[in-house]
Scaffold this active site. Structure first.
Site, PDB file in Angstrom:
ATOM      1  N   HIS A   1       3.875 -32.711  20.658  1.00  0.00           N
ATOM      2  CA  HIS A   1       5.356 -32.245  21.296  1.00  0.00           C
ATOM      3  C   HIS A   1       6.324 -32.971  21.356  1.00  0.00           C
ATOM      4  O   HIS A   1       7.744 -32.249  20.441  1.00  0.00           O
ATOM      5  CB  HIS A   1       3.902 -32.587  23.023  1.00  0.00           C
ATOM      6  CG  HIS A   1       5.764 -30.938  23.700  1.00  0.00           C
ATOM      7  ND1 HIS A   1       5.812 -30.161  23.626  1.00  0.00           N
ATOM      8  CD2 HIS A   1       6.590 -31.483  23.948  1.00  0.00           C
ATOM      9  CE1 HIS A   1       7.070 -29.719  23.994  1.00  0.00           C
ATOM     10  NE2 HIS A   1       7.336 -30.727  24.525  1.00  0.00           N
ATOM     11  N   GLU A   2       6.496 -34.595  21.315  1.00  0.00           N
ATOM     12  CA  GLU A   2       7.558 -34.988  21.048  1.00  0.00           C
ATOM     13  C   GLU A   2       7.867 -34.647  19.679  1.00  0.00           C
ATOM     14  O   GLU A   2       9.071 -35.011  19.742  1.00  0.00           O
ATOM     15  CB  GLU A   2       7.622 -36.099  22.633  1.00  0.00           C
ATOM     16  CG  GLU A   2       6.822 -36.564  23.505  1.00  0.00           C
ATOM     17  CD  GLU A   2       7.973 -34.979  24.232  1.00  0.00           C
ATOM     18  OE1 GLU A   2       9.528 -34.494  24.113  1.00  0.00           O
ATOM     19  OE2 GLU A   2       7.817 -34.732  25.579  1.00  0.00           O
TER      20      GLU A   2
ATOM     21  N   HIS B   1       9.718 -31.662  18.771  1.00  0.00           N
ATOM     22  CA  HIS B   1      11.248 -32.508  19.468  1.00  0.00           C
ATOM     23  C   HIS B   1      12.714 -33.318  18.107  1.00  0.00           C
ATOM     24  O   HIS B   1      13.313 -32.956  17.864  1.00  0.00           O
ATOM     25  CB  HIS B   1      11.626 -33.046  20.798  1.00  0.00           C
ATOM     26  CG  HIS B   1      11.173 -32.105  21.817  1.00  0.00           C
ATOM     27  ND1 HIS B   1      11.723 -30.904  22.007  1.00  0.00           N
ATOM     28  CD2 HIS B   1      10.450 -31.884  23.097  1.00  0.00           C
ATOM     29  CE1 HIS B   1      11.705 -30.159  22.638  1.00  0.00           C
ATOM     30  NE2 HIS B   1      10.134 -31.132  23.133  1.00  0.00           N
TER      31      HIS B   1
ATOM     32  N   GLU C   1      12.870 -26.414  22.522  1.00  0.00           N
ATOM     33  CA  GLU C   1      11.330 -26.451  23.040  1.00  0.00           C
ATOM     34  C   GLU C   1      10.321 -25.817  22.143  1.00  0.00           C
ATOM     35  O   GLU C   1       8.880 -25.529  21.575  1.00  0.00           O
ATOM     36  CB  GLU C   1      11.025 -25.644  24.818  1.00  0.00           C
ATOM     37  CG  GLU C   1       9.699 -25.922  25.150  1.00  0.00           C
ATOM     38  CD  GLU C   1       9.606 -27.070  25.368  1.00  0.00           C
ATOM     39  OE1 GLU C   1      10.414 -28.064  25.822  1.00  0.00           O
ATOM     40  OE2 GLU C   1       8.497 -27.397  26.054  1.00  0.00           O
TER      41      GLU C   1
HETATM   42 ZN   LIG Z   1       9.622 -30.223  24.884  1.00  0.00          ZN
END
Ligand SMILES: [Zn+2]
Ligand SMILES: [Zn+2]
Lengths: 497, 497
Positions: free
Chosen positions: B264-265, B268, B294
């Site tokens: 997830h990160e 980003h 996001e």
């Molecule tokens: Zn996030």
């Protein structure tokens, strides 16, 4: 109230200092390799904000107005330091600072390129330019501060340092050392004939060395709630007093260089951690200067950690962390023979504590002549060689790389700084002597790894004094007398004589 | 030239942002425990400097003057973003900002105290105060921007987001999900009857999990010359585009939560690392907003890393780093059953991708009514419970801790932010669909761990676009059509139907 304006300014400047200190430590420890360009840009911008805010013209009015305000004793001293710092920061015209910054940046860069081959001739013009600017700067500072030019340069690093005193002390020390170095080498030779140096039988895993270093830091009084130890190529002690960032580096074939380095930086760290908390945003609350700072690191590294008493405590610690077979059969004497090995060498940063001051005094003497104009840059190699030959019996005439090109200070335009190193060594010895008068059992406590009383003495007499006094006054207050090379000489005689 | 003044201002602000970002990441990863107070003070001061410099009155003159200057297309767009940011930053009077900051700080602190026991009654007055201020803020922003109050709040996080569009899209999604959640649970029940969940047989050593995480990051395209992975209590992706600071946390009884968090990160991080380099000091060069950000993390985590194709590639990677016996006998289906497990729950941050949007839509609806005054704070528990019961079939009426007191957003006065989470999930699905049209073999490439073409598509269509377009325009340009819940619905049907 004008003092309140200074106080508020101090908080803003402290925030920028905080950012610069942590960004600087981070750069050397955790930054991604490709992050350097933007980091440099960010830090240059923050430094620019710091400069603009700390030299704003209205500060002079606040300083004047605050003098008439009903200030406490601490505030009065704080005001004096605010003013001292302001005068030192504003005594150079912006136009000059820009010229100097550009010239020293170019010169330092050129030095990095040319040092590996020691190409003095190619470097000469750049250094001539820098020295011309240093002469100009020394005169500008001298005029603003009412000091002699070289004193005005030293004033940046150790307020109150004057050649009038240092010349005598260094002359005394030099006379002693030129005789003492050969004597110490002779003593060492006999000792080693009886008891040869034992080889180190590595490898010593980095993780275990780290645990040993942490244990030594903890014993020496490092506060891990306000600091940490990381790894960097060039070890340093940075960060801020509430979060001191210490680093070391490891090699696996031996562990003593890292451990001694850690203890040196721990000395710096204890000073920062021990500064008074309430005034951390005033210049008054900051460490006094470079010579005093170095005296705190050398106190731990030289006075304490290279002593037989310390190794009574530390030898079992080595076995605990590196294993019983780490240094099989070694006794305290074997470690001391290793860590206190004396050797004539070309390179200052590699020198032991006996020969080191001669490297510094050589530079101190040449710097004074360069600033006064008695010596020209083109004459440095001959002058350097003559002094190296006279003081240490080794010639650098065919090796500028390991002679006048070895240090970054001159290429970077930093003059007046070198004396602080040896000033630190002398203050450390004088401090130990004063402390031992108050704590007769100090050596016995160190042998048990108990630093409490020793550190408490240092906290009261040095750390909590922060910048209340000039460097010479702080020495006098802490030790009961002015700087006196006798203590350092006695220390060397005891250890190497 | 006035544009040059804006450009120079951008560089100063970038330096302060850089410091704040690195100090923030450092605080969570490397700071000594006792360093927090001074760090907070330093960061507050730096934030104050940022605010003062970014809202200076002369900027308005520069903005106006620059409009008449001969600007390039990039500069023209940059000017628009400079202005947008300036207007958003200056539309609240200082007096109001101070009142709001004081109130939300107190309220957030109180929430931290009261949340563990879920004492809604004690918290109510503080939240009423915050909501009153949020209503005031929404109106102030609405007046300055010429928007409806709730739109003006969302404008801070995703420029261009309007309830007129989102209401429709969310209504569509809500109608779908209230039917689809029970259906997906039924399908899951049947699947698990045939093939029960396999237990994880840890412990999984942290060092090995770290290597697995790094390998996954590397495969997904993370550039380790411009970023790193550390450990923190709350995982985040911080730092700066040239030095992205990602964190995760580990538990030794399982490894999937850390790995999924890392992915997830990484999503980003790829966005930040992929932003255009030349304008990093202009608002134009920064990431578009929270919903788009996001969408980049959920693209990697949800679209890619919870797909069967990804696990064809990742299962051998798990064995490589955690050992052949790490998950003995597991096949791709077993991992997917685990990472795509659907469950009705109280807590938004623990929710799976099927139920998550219902948590968000609930908050989105309540926020609109709170801001408009249709709903009072005292009525929240009943309203919350009614919606939870209706959307997810679970009641929170006796459990405010896991109901309206579960998130920090409202106590902190952050309204208009929640929609971005689900906006991100929808954009991620829409993005994958658009990408697959251009790269028909995208799934095959992921199965081989080859992210090159997928990342290149994302770089061109999203990352390098930075803030050139409003959120809705960026969606349209990147995917060829406006935000459309259909893609997210199709994605869920494919995976859970
Ligand atoms: Zn996030
Ligand atoms: Zn030092």
């Amino acid at each position: 109230m004008s003092f309140q304006k200074l106080d508020a300014l101090g908080r803003k400047l402290e925030a920028l200092e905080h950012a610069l200190a942590i960004l600087g430590a981070d750069e050397a420890t955790h930054m991604a390799v490709g992050g350097g360009e933007k980091r440099a840009e960010a830090m240059a911008n923050l430094a620019g904000m710091y400069h603009a805010q700390s030299t704003a013209p209205e500060i002079r009015d606040w300083l004047e107005a605050a003098k008439a305000e009903g200030l406490s004793e601490d505030q009065r001293l704080a005001l004096g330091e605010f003013e001292r710092v302001y005068v030192n920061a504003t005594c150079l015209p912006t136009e000059f600072v820009e010229r100097r910054t550009a010239a020293t940046m170019r010169s330092e860069q050129l030095w990095r390129e040319l040092r590996p081959t020691g190409d003095w001739d190619a470097f000469l013009p750049a250094l001539e330019g820098v020295v011309a600017l240093v002469r100009e700067e020394a005169q500008l500072r001298a005029d603003a501060l009412g000091l002699a030019p070289y004193d005005a340069l030293m004033e940046q690093y150790d307020p109150g340092n004057r050649t009038a005193e240092l010349d005598k002390v260094f002359a005394d020390l030099k006379a002693f050392l030129t005789d003492f170095v050969p004597q110490a080498l002779g003593v060492q030779e006999k000792r080693l004939a009886d008891r040869p140096l034992k080889p180190l039988t590595g490898p010593y895993p980095i993780e275990k060395q780290r645990e040993l270093g942490l244990a030594a830091m903890r014993a020496a009084g490092f506060d891990f709630t306000h600091g940490s130890l990381a790894v960097s190529h060039h070890p340093f002690c940075g960060g801020v007093p509430t979060d001191v960032r210490m680093t070391t580096r490891y090699r696996t074939d031996e562990f003593l260089s890292s451990l001694m380095g850690v203890l040196h930086e721990t000395g710096h760290a204890l000073y920062e951690q021990g500064l008074p908390k309430d005034w951390s945003h005033w210049p008054l609350g900051k460490a006094r200067g470079m010579g005093i700072h170095e005296s705190q690191s050398l106190f731990v590294e030289m006075q304490v950690a290279r002593s037989p008493e310390f190794w009574q405590f530390a030898l079992p610690l080595v076995h605990l962390h590196l294993g019983e077979d780490a240094i099989p059969g070694w006794e305290v004497e074997d470690v001391l023979a290793k860590v206190n090995f004396v050797e004539r060498g070309y390179i200052r940063v590699d020198a032991d504590e006996v020969t080191y001051p001669l490297h510094v005094i050589l530079r101190y003497e040449l710097e004074q002549d360069l600033v006064s104009g008695k010596l020209e840059v083109s004459q440095i190699p001959e002058a350097w060689d003559a002094k190296m030959t006279q003081y240490l019996g080794i010639s650098t005439i065919n090796d500028p790389k390991d002679g006048p090109m070895q240090d970054v200070h001159w290429p970077a335009g930093i003059f007046g700084y070198f004396p602080s190193y040896t000033l630190g060594a002398m203050i450390a010895a004088q401090q130990w002597a004063a402390l031992e008068k108050d704590i007769p059992d100090a050596r016995g406590q160190i042998a048990k790894g108990d630093f409490a009383a020793v550190n408490d003495w240092r906290a009261q007499n040095i750390w909590l004094q922060a910048s209340r006094w000039s460097t010479p006054d702080l020495i006098r207050r802490a030790t009961g007398e002015p700087l006196n090379a006798g203590y350092f000489k006695a220390h060397l005689k005891r250890r190497y004589g």
